[in-house]
Design a protein around this motif. Structure first.
Motif, short mmCIF file in Angstrom:
data_model
loop_
_atom_site.label_atom_id
_atom_site.label_comp_id
_atom_site.label_asym_id
_atom_site.label_seq_id
_atom_site.Cartn_x
_atom_site.Cartn_y
_atom_site.Cartn_z
N GLY A 66 1.89 40.03 38.77
CA GLY A 66 1.81 40.11 37.32
C GLY A 66 1.84 38.76 36.65
O GLY A 66 1.27 38.57 35.56
N GLN A 70 -1.85 35.85 35.57
CA GLN A 70 -1.81 35.16 34.27
C GLN A 70 -2.02 33.66 34.45
O GLN A 70 -2.76 33.02 33.69
CB GLN A 70 -0.46 35.39 33.58
CG GLN A 70 -0.22 36.79 33.07
CD GLN A 70 1.08 36.89 32.29
OE1 GLN A 70 1.22 36.27 31.23
NE2 GLN A 70 2.03 37.64 32.81
N HIS A 73 -5.65 32.75 35.21
CA HIS A 73 -6.48 32.79 33.99
C HIS A 73 -6.22 31.57 33.10
O HIS A 73 -7.16 30.98 32.55
CB HIS A 73 -6.18 34.07 33.21
CG HIS A 73 -6.64 35.32 33.90
ND1 HIS A 73 -6.41 36.58 33.39
CD2 HIS A 73 -7.33 35.51 35.05
CE1 HIS A 73 -6.94 37.49 34.19
NE2 HIS A 73 -7.49 36.86 35.22
N ASN A 243 5.98 38.66 25.17
CA ASN A 243 4.54 38.60 25.38
C ASN A 243 4.19 38.43 26.85
O ASN A 243 3.33 39.13 27.40
CB ASN A 243 3.95 37.44 24.57
CG ASN A 243 2.44 37.36 24.71
OD1 ASN A 243 1.75 38.36 24.53
ND2 ASN A 243 1.94 36.19 25.03
N CYS A 244 4.89 37.50 27.51
CA CYS A 244 4.63 37.25 28.93
C CYS A 244 4.98 38.47 29.77
O CYS A 244 4.24 38.86 30.69
CB CYS A 244 5.42 36.03 29.39
SG CYS A 244 5.15 35.58 31.12
N ASN A 246 5.10 41.58 28.82
CA ASN A 246 4.16 42.67 28.56
C ASN A 246 2.87 42.50 29.36
O ASN A 246 2.34 43.46 29.93
CB ASN A 246 3.83 42.74 27.06
CG ASN A 246 4.93 43.41 26.26
OD1 ASN A 246 5.74 44.14 26.81
ND2 ASN A 246 4.96 43.15 24.96
N LYS A 247 2.37 41.25 29.41
CA LYS A 247 1.16 41.00 30.20
C LYS A 247 1.41 41.24 31.68
O LYS A 247 0.59 41.84 32.38
CB LYS A 247 0.68 39.56 29.97
CG LYS A 247 0.08 39.32 28.59
CD LYS A 247 -0.40 37.87 28.46
CE LYS A 247 -1.03 37.62 27.08
NZ LYS A 247 -1.47 36.21 26.94
N ARG A 250 1.54 44.96 32.36
CA ARG A 250 0.24 45.62 32.40
C ARG A 250 -0.51 45.35 33.70
O ARG A 250 -1.24 46.22 34.19
CB ARG A 250 -0.62 45.18 31.21
CG ARG A 250 -0.14 45.72 29.86
CD ARG A 250 -1.24 45.60 28.81
NE ARG A 250 -1.63 44.21 28.58
CZ ARG A 250 -1.09 43.43 27.66
NH1 ARG A 250 -0.10 43.89 26.90
NH2 ARG A 250 -1.51 42.19 27.49
N ILE A 251 -0.33 44.16 34.25
CA ILE A 251 -0.98 43.82 35.51
C ILE A 251 -0.23 44.43 36.69
O ILE A 251 -0.82 44.99 37.62
CB ILE A 251 -1.07 42.29 35.68
CG1 ILE A 251 -1.98 41.69 34.60
CG2 ILE A 251 -1.60 41.93 37.06
CD1 ILE A 251 -1.93 40.17 34.53
N GLY A 392 -8.35 41.18 36.60
CA GLY A 392 -7.38 41.89 35.79
C GLY A 392 -7.60 43.40 35.78
O GLY A 392 -6.95 44.13 35.03
N LYS A 452 -13.53 44.14 32.40
CA LYS A 452 -12.18 43.67 32.08
C LYS A 452 -12.18 42.19 31.73
O LYS A 452 -11.21 41.69 31.16
CB LYS A 452 -11.24 43.90 33.28
CG LYS A 452 -10.93 45.37 33.54
CD LYS A 452 -9.93 45.89 32.54
CE LYS A 452 -9.56 47.33 32.83
NZ LYS A 452 -8.58 47.84 31.84
N SER A 456 -9.70 40.19 29.13
CA SER A 456 -8.73 39.20 29.56
C SER A 456 -8.72 37.98 28.67
O SER A 456 -7.73 37.29 28.54
CB SER A 456 -9.02 38.78 31.02
OG SER A 456 -8.93 39.88 31.88
#
Length: 458
Positions: A66, A70, A73, A243-244, A246-247, A250-251, A392, A452, A456
């Motif tokens: 996860g 990030q 990217h 924020n971090c 949550n990302k 999701r991953i 992603g 996706k 992203s």
């Protein structure tokens, strides 16, 4: 980039990962032969709980993924400071998560072998082995995070070399911890070799000691030597942000759910095999180790695909993502096809390296020759999944893995085991892997996963 440059980059990134996989598999062979020499019951005690360890390891890997996706990217988008921020948060978050898994592992260690259908002859050693590995899960998690971060930055060499070192250390520690003090003959001279004679407990201790050393070295290279991600001399908060997280959630969530369900299926397969006896359980465990030689290049190219597609996604290059996807999948399938042919030809010799028990060797070789037919499409599934994770796209591929495993493999295995025994379980595995590879290729060619990419970058 020209096609030649893309091929060079793919090979350059995948080669260290493949070499690390190769060394890991060779050491697993040596590890398995060390334990195998102790007898069928000791081998079966490790095989009984190994699938549950895969489950815990899969959850740790999902948590790390996860954050590493990030970072890939952000590096692709030339946002190094933001990537370091995610790295700091990942260390704290993953340590907390691994500590929770350790508590769970310790709590279930005594009852787990009985839940899995183990008999009294193997349950005690299975509990000891699982308990020791569970206690050291935080070290394994930090090693995964650090290695994943280095790979996300394009540094495949250091994680590959350190994984090779971990395997070597595992064998060295096992050499002294598993066996008692003994004499060996070297060029006609007797040499006294010290040993602790801990058996299965020694195998577990050797593994966790190797993990601790590798974890420390991986952190050193990440914090002090990584050009893109080193934390030494920089400042920033280690407190996870909403924020971090949550990302990462999701991953990681689809990957974690997939890991739970996939390893749950492996555990279900173990429960199906366990009543067949210690010989069948040992043959099943050793055959899985032997087969890992075939999917070594698949996972190597999968790691390269995740990095290449991840950084191309961060740069907003959908065209480059697709080209790297096709290159890695084609090479991965070709490699696993070749190794599948070799596994079919040398199945008895591969099993004989791990066990002196002839019944185990013969049964395991029969299973390997069944599985060899699935290797090309298994390679497609492995590399395609790495491509989609890099973009992603994790939810649908995870559901594809789960549906294939539970609907096809477990259903068929529970039916075929009654008439065919262990070969029936492996026939179900072969059919399922062919189905899985086919549906992953269909998704790759459809281009659905690449949608996706724009999400992203939003």
């Amino acid at each position: 980039m020209t096609l030649k440059q893309q091929l060079k980059l793919t090979v350059a990134l995948s080669t260290p990962a493949i070499l690390a996989q190769l060394s890991s598999i060779i050491m697993q062979y040596i590890d398995a032969s060390m334990v195998g020499s102790l007898g069928a019951n000791d081998s079966a005690s490790i095989g009984l709980v190994s699938t549950t360890m895969w489950l815990l390891g899969g959850l740790l890997s999902a948590a790390a993924m996860g954050f590493t996706v990030q970072v890939a990217h952000l590096i692709g988008a030339n946002k190094s400071n933001d990537a370091r921020s995610v790295l700091r948060q990942s260390i704290v978050s993953c340590l907390v998560f691994s500590a929770i898994l350790t508590i769970v592992g310790v709590a279930i260690s005594c009852e787990l072998p009985h839940w899995l259908g183990g008999n009294d002859a193997i349950c005690h050693n299975a509990t000891v082995y699982f308990l020791i590995l569970a206690i050291f899960l935080p070290f394994l998690e930090v090693e995964m995070v650090a290695g994943g971060m280095l790979r996300s930055s394009g540094n495949m060499k250091v994680p590959g070399m350190l994984n090779i070192l971990m395997c070597v250390l595992d064998v060295v520690f096992n050499f002294f911890l598993i066996f008692p003090t003994r004499e060996i003959m070297v060029m006609g001279h007797a040499i006294n070799i010290p040993g602790m004679g801990l058996g299965v407990k020694g195998a577990a201790l050797g593994t966790v000691l190797a993990e601790v050393v590798t974890c420390a070295l991986m952190l050193y290279f990440l914090i002090y030597r990584s050009r893109e991600l080193k934390l030494a001399g920089t400042s920033g908060s280690f407190k996870p942000t909403k924020n971090c997280l949550n990302k990462a959630y999701r991953i990681s969530l689809p990957i974690a759910l997939q890991s739970v369900m996939m390893c749950g299926a492996y555990i279900a397969a173990t429960v199906i095999v366990a009543p067949l006896g210690s010989v069948a359980l040992a043959a099943h465990s050793f055959a899985i180790t032997a087969e890992s030689l075939c999917y070594m290049p698949g996972y190597g190219f999968s790691e390269a695909a995740t990095t290449l597609v991840g950084q191309s996604t961060g740069a907003g290059r959908r065209d480059l993502c697709k080209r790297f996807a096709h290159i890695t999948v084609i090479i991965g399938v070709a490699s696993m096809t070749l190794l599948g042919l070799l596994m079919y030809a040398f199945a008895p010799q591969m099993m004989a390296l791990m066990s002196p028990v002839q019944d185990i060797v013969e049964l395991g070789a029969q299973c390997l020759r069944i599985e060899a037919w699935a290797e090309p499409l298994y390679g497609a599934a492995i590399v395609c999944y790495g491509v989609m994770v890099g973009a992603g796209d994790t939810l649908v591929p995870s559901l594809m893995n789960l549906g294939s495993m539970w609907i096809v493999r477990i259903t068929l295995a529970s039916i075929l085991v009654t008439s065919m025994g262990l070969p029936g379980v492996w026939t179900a595995m072969c059919i399922e892997l062919c189905v899985r590879g086919t549906i992953f290729l269909i998704r790759l060619w459809s281009g659905q996963w690449s949608k996706k990419i724009s999400l992203s970058n939003s």
